[in-house]
Design a protein around this motif. Structure first.
Motif, PDB file in Angstrom:
ATOM      1  N   ASP A 232       0.837  -1.204   0.000  1.00  0.00           N
ATOM      2  CA  ASP A 232       0.000   0.000   0.000  1.00  0.00           C
ATOM      3  C   ASP A 232       0.870   1.252   0.000  1.00  0.00           C
ATOM      4  N   ALA A 233       1.933   1.242   0.799  1.00  0.00           N
ATOM      5  CA  ALA A 233       2.837   2.394   0.849  1.00  0.00           C
ATOM      6  C   ALA A 233       3.489   2.631  -0.512  1.00  0.00           C
ATOM      7  N   VAL A 234       3.879   1.562  -1.174  1.00  0.00           N
ATOM      8  CA  VAL A 234       4.502   1.679  -2.496  1.00  0.00           C
ATOM      9  C   VAL A 234       3.524   2.277  -3.499  1.00  0.00           C
ATOM     10  N   ARG A 235       2.272   1.854  -3.451  1.00  0.00           N
ATOM     11  CA  ARG A 235       1.257   2.442  -4.337  1.00  0.00           C
ATOM     12  C   ARG A 235       1.155   3.945  -4.122  1.00  0.00           C
ATOM     13  N   ALA A 236       1.223   4.362  -2.863  1.00  0.00           N
ATOM     14  CA  ALA A 236       1.124   5.782  -2.542  1.00  0.00           C
ATOM     15  C   ALA A 236       2.327   6.557  -3.080  1.00  0.00           C
ATOM     16  N   ILE A 237       3.520   6.015  -2.879  1.00  0.00           N
ATOM     17  CA  ILE A 237       4.742   6.692  -3.340  1.00  0.00           C
ATOM     18  C   ILE A 237       4.721   6.861  -4.858  1.00  0.00           C
ATOM     19  N   ILE A 238       4.363   5.807  -5.572  1.00  0.00           N
ATOM     20  CA  ILE A 238       4.318   5.882  -7.031  1.00  0.00           C
ATOM     21  C   ILE A 238       3.233   6.859  -7.477  1.00  0.00           C
ATOM     22  N   GLY A 239       2.086   6.811  -6.817  1.00  0.00           N
ATOM     23  CA  GLY A 239       1.010   7.723  -7.165  1.00  0.00           C
ATOM     24  C   GLY A 239       1.411   9.178  -6.998  1.00  0.00           C
ATOM     25  N   LEU A 240       2.100   9.487  -5.915  1.00  0.00           N
ATOM     26  CA  LEU A 240       2.565  10.854  -5.694  1.00  0.00           C
ATOM     27  C   LEU A 240       3.616  11.254  -6.716  1.00  0.00           C
ATOM     28  N   SER A 241       4.463  10.317  -7.100  1.00  0.00           N
ATOM     29  CA  SER A 241       5.519  10.630  -8.073  1.00  0.00           C
ATOM     30  C   SER A 241       4.940  10.981  -9.435  1.00  0.00           C
ATOM     31  N   GLU A 242       3.748  10.500  -9.718  1.00  0.00           N
ATOM     32  CA  GLU A 242       3.112  10.730 -11.007  1.00  0.00           C
ATOM     33  C   GLU A 242       2.087  11.860 -10.967  1.00  0.00           C
ATOM     34  N   CYS A 243       1.978  12.541  -9.832  1.00  0.00           N
ATOM     35  CA  CYS A 243       0.977  13.594  -9.656  1.00  0.00           C
ATOM     36  C   CYS A 243       1.655  14.964  -9.688  1.00  0.00           C
ATOM     37  N   PRO A 244       1.516  15.742 -10.754  1.00  0.00           N
ATOM     38  CA  PRO A 244       2.169  17.055 -10.833  1.00  0.00           C
ATOM     39  C   PRO A 244       1.753  17.998  -9.709  1.00  0.00           C
ATOM     40  N   GLU A 245       0.499  17.889  -9.255  1.00  0.00           N
ATOM     41  CA  GLU A 245       0.007  18.784  -8.208  1.00  0.00           C
ATOM     42  C   GLU A 245       0.621  18.493  -6.844  1.00  0.00           C
ATOM     43  N   ALA A 246       1.283  17.346  -6.703  1.00  0.00           N
ATOM     44  CA  ALA A 246       1.882  16.982  -5.417  1.00  0.00           C
ATOM     45  C   ALA A 246       3.192  17.710  -5.152  1.00  0.00           C
ATOM     46  N   VAL A 247       3.783  18.297  -6.172  1.00  0.00           N
ATOM     47  CA  VAL A 247       5.072  18.974  -6.023  1.00  0.00           C
ATOM     48  C   VAL A 247       4.956  20.132  -5.030  1.00  0.00           C
ATOM     49  N   GLY A 248       5.947  20.200  -4.123  1.00  0.00           N
ATOM     50  CA  GLY A 248       5.965  21.247  -3.114  1.00  0.00           C
ATOM     51  C   GLY A 248       5.086  20.957  -1.921  1.00  0.00           C
ATOM     52  N   GLN A 249       4.566  19.738  -1.823  1.00  0.00           N
ATOM     53  CA  GLN A 249       3.635  19.369  -0.764  1.00  0.00           C
ATOM     54  C   GLN A 249       4.210  18.267   0.125  1.00  0.00           C
ATOM     55  N   VAL A 250       3.590  18.122   1.299  1.00  0.00           N
ATOM     56  CA  VAL A 250       3.952  17.081   2.261  1.00  0.00           C
ATOM     57  C   VAL A 250       2.737  16.180   2.458  1.00  0.00           C
ATOM     58  N   PHE A 251       2.968  14.860   2.476  1.00  0.00           N
ATOM     59  CA  PHE A 251       1.859  13.915   2.573  1.00  0.00           C
ATOM     60  C   PHE A 251       2.144  12.831   3.617  1.00  0.00           C
ATOM     61  N   ASN A 252       1.116  12.492   4.381  1.00  0.00           N
ATOM     62  CA  ASN A 252       1.175  11.316   5.248  1.00  0.00           C
ATOM     63  C   ASN A 252       0.874  10.072   4.431  1.00  0.00           C
ATOM     64  N   ILE A 253       1.598   8.984   4.706  1.00  0.00           N
ATOM     65  CA  ILE A 253       1.294   7.672   4.133  1.00  0.00           C
ATOM     66  C   ILE A 253       1.222   6.680   5.286  1.00  0.00           C
ATOM     67  N   GLY A 254       0.043   6.150   5.532  1.00  0.00           N
ATOM     68  CA  GLY A 254      -0.093   5.202   6.633  1.00  0.00           C
ATOM     69  C   GLY A 254      -1.510   4.691   6.748  1.00  0.00           C
ATOM     70  N   SER A 255      -1.668   3.691   7.586  1.00  0.00           N
ATOM     71  CA  SER A 255      -2.983   3.129   7.880  1.00  0.00           C
ATOM     72  C   SER A 255      -3.619   3.910   9.022  1.00  0.00           C
ATOM     73  N   THR A 256      -4.931   3.828   9.128  1.00  0.00           N
ATOM     74  CA  THR A 256      -5.637   4.462  10.252  1.00  0.00           C
ATOM     75  C   THR A 256      -6.212   3.417  11.204  1.00  0.00           C
ATOM     76  N   GLU A 257      -5.840   2.149  11.013  1.00  0.00           N
ATOM     77  CA  GLU A 257      -6.300   1.074  11.898  1.00  0.00           C
ATOM     78  C   GLU A 257      -5.368   1.008  13.112  1.00  0.00           C
ATOM     79  N   GLU A 258      -5.818   1.536  14.226  1.00  0.00           N
ATOM     80  CA  GLU A 258      -4.973   1.701  15.410  1.00  0.00           C
ATOM     81  C   GLU A 258      -5.027   0.456  16.297  1.00  0.00           C
ATOM     82  N   VAL A 259      -3.877   0.080  16.848  1.00  0.00           N
ATOM     83  CA  VAL A 259      -3.804  -1.082  17.724  1.00  0.00           C
ATOM     84  C   VAL A 259      -2.724  -0.840  18.772  1.00  0.00           C
ATOM     85  N   SER A 260      -2.960  -1.269  20.007  1.00  0.00           N
ATOM     86  CA  SER A 260      -1.914  -1.176  21.021  1.00  0.00           C
ATOM     87  C   SER A 260      -0.875  -2.260  20.755  1.00  0.00           C
TER      88      SER A 260
END
Length: 345
Positions: A232-260
């Motif tokens: 999933d993280a790899v999909r996100a990295i590649i997707g951002l690399s191919e998105c011109p609008e992402a340049v100059g931006q900061v993005f979180n990449i992670g799951s929201t399923e929380e566990v102790s």
């Protein structure tokens, strides 16, 4: 701001740290997209074993060297469209035991990448970390949140500070020099090929369960994390690399399923027992170890680490697909054969 050209779809990719856990999965995914990939890795934490199955691929080459090798880095930067900069000090264990190396590797390495990229107007993707949120108390963590770090007397925060400098430097190159830069903050990323040698909790717990050992949980086990499958993280990295609008931006990449971490240990035991027909990992013992014993006196941990992923979803429509159960199953299955082969011998 200077003008720069963004390729619609980069085909020549340089990955620093490409023989590491995340880098090897990213390399594989890019090769499947018919990209030409060059890996630059000094093998300090990466391994040829991670990319053994890719050896001989016509679109892949390896360069074993350091980021500080100016001539080598200059040549590689001149031959690519995009640099995905993953090389960094990794794992809490290394950060605590070798803080000087941590800071030098992170800051000097990123500076070298940006200087080389600027000479050839190459797009740069910089891997950052959820550690930059420090002692954040606003949940989930959003990319524009204020940051509170601990004392400089605690080396743990040196890692967070060094990655913040990486981000500041990358964004400065974008704003001041017009270099296309994207920052992505990886939260806990796990999956096959990850090692527990540097303090990564999932492979460490899985290996202990498979071996029938007590599972060691640091602190009281109530600290919580969100684990994202590496695919999933790899999909996100590649997707951002191919998105011109992402340049100059900061993005979180992670799951929201929380566990102790205590719940994680219990789920690891359950998964190993379900998948391992030979009865390995049958122990239900979980041992609690104080942070001072696991690391050093005065060690501080983040109690929660939960990402807000609405921004990356807005830009590229990304969200994780794998659940924690999916992740644990993949990790256990990737580690079981070695153990079973040893027993068979």
């Amino acid at each position: 701001m200077l003008n720069f050209h963004l390729p619609r779809k980069s085909s020549r990719i340089l990955i620093t740290g490409g023989m590491g856990f995340i880098g090897s999965h990213l390399t594989e995914a890019l090769l499947n997209k018919d990209c030409h990939v060059t890996i630059l890795d000094n093998l300090s934490t990466g391994s040829f074993e991670n990319v053994q199955h890719l050896m001989g691929h016509p679109n892949l080459r390896f360069v074993v060297d350091n980021l500080t090798s100016e001539v080598v880095l200059d040549r590689l930067a001149s031959e690519c469209d995009t640099i995905i900069h993953l090389a960094a000090a990794v794992g809490v264990k290394l950060v605590v035991e070798d803080p000087a190396r941590t800071i030098e590797t992170n800051v000097m390495g990123t500076d070298a990448i940006l200087q080389a990229a600027l000479r050839y107007r190459v797009k740069v993707m910089i891997a950052s970390t959820s550690e930059v949120y420090g002692k954040g108390i606003r949940f989930p963590f959003s990319e524009d949140d204020d940051v509170v770090l601990g004392s400089t007397a605690n080396s743990r925060w040196g890692y967070a500070a060094s990655k913040m400098v990486d981000e500041f430097l990358g964004l400065a190159y974008y704003r001041q020099k017009g270099l296309p830069v994207v920052i992505f903050r990886l939260f806990n990323t796990v999956g096959p090929r990850q090692t527990g040698h540097y303090g990564m909790v999932v492979p460490r717990l899985v290996q202990q369960a498979i071996s029938g050992e007590q599972l060691t949980v640091y602190g009281d086990g109530q600290q919580s994390r969100c684990f994202c499958h590496v695919e999933d993280a790899v999909r996100a990295i590649i997707g951002l690399s191919e998105c011109p609008e992402a340049v100059g931006q900061v993005f979180n990449i992670g799951s929201t399923e929380e566990v102790s971490i205590l719940q994680l240990a219990q789920r690891v035991l359950k998964t190993v027992n379900q998948l391992d027909g030979d009865g390995l990992g049958s122990t239900d013992d979980i041992k609690f170890i104080p942070y001072a014993q696991a690391y050093a006196e005065g060690f501080e941990d983040m109690r929660r680490r939960v990402p807000n992923i609405s921004k990356i979803n807005q830009y590229i429509g990304w969200q994780p697909r794998a659940t924690l159960d999916d992740i644990l199953r993949d990790v256990v299955l990737s580690m079981l054969p070695d153990k079973l082969n040893v027993n068979a011998a």
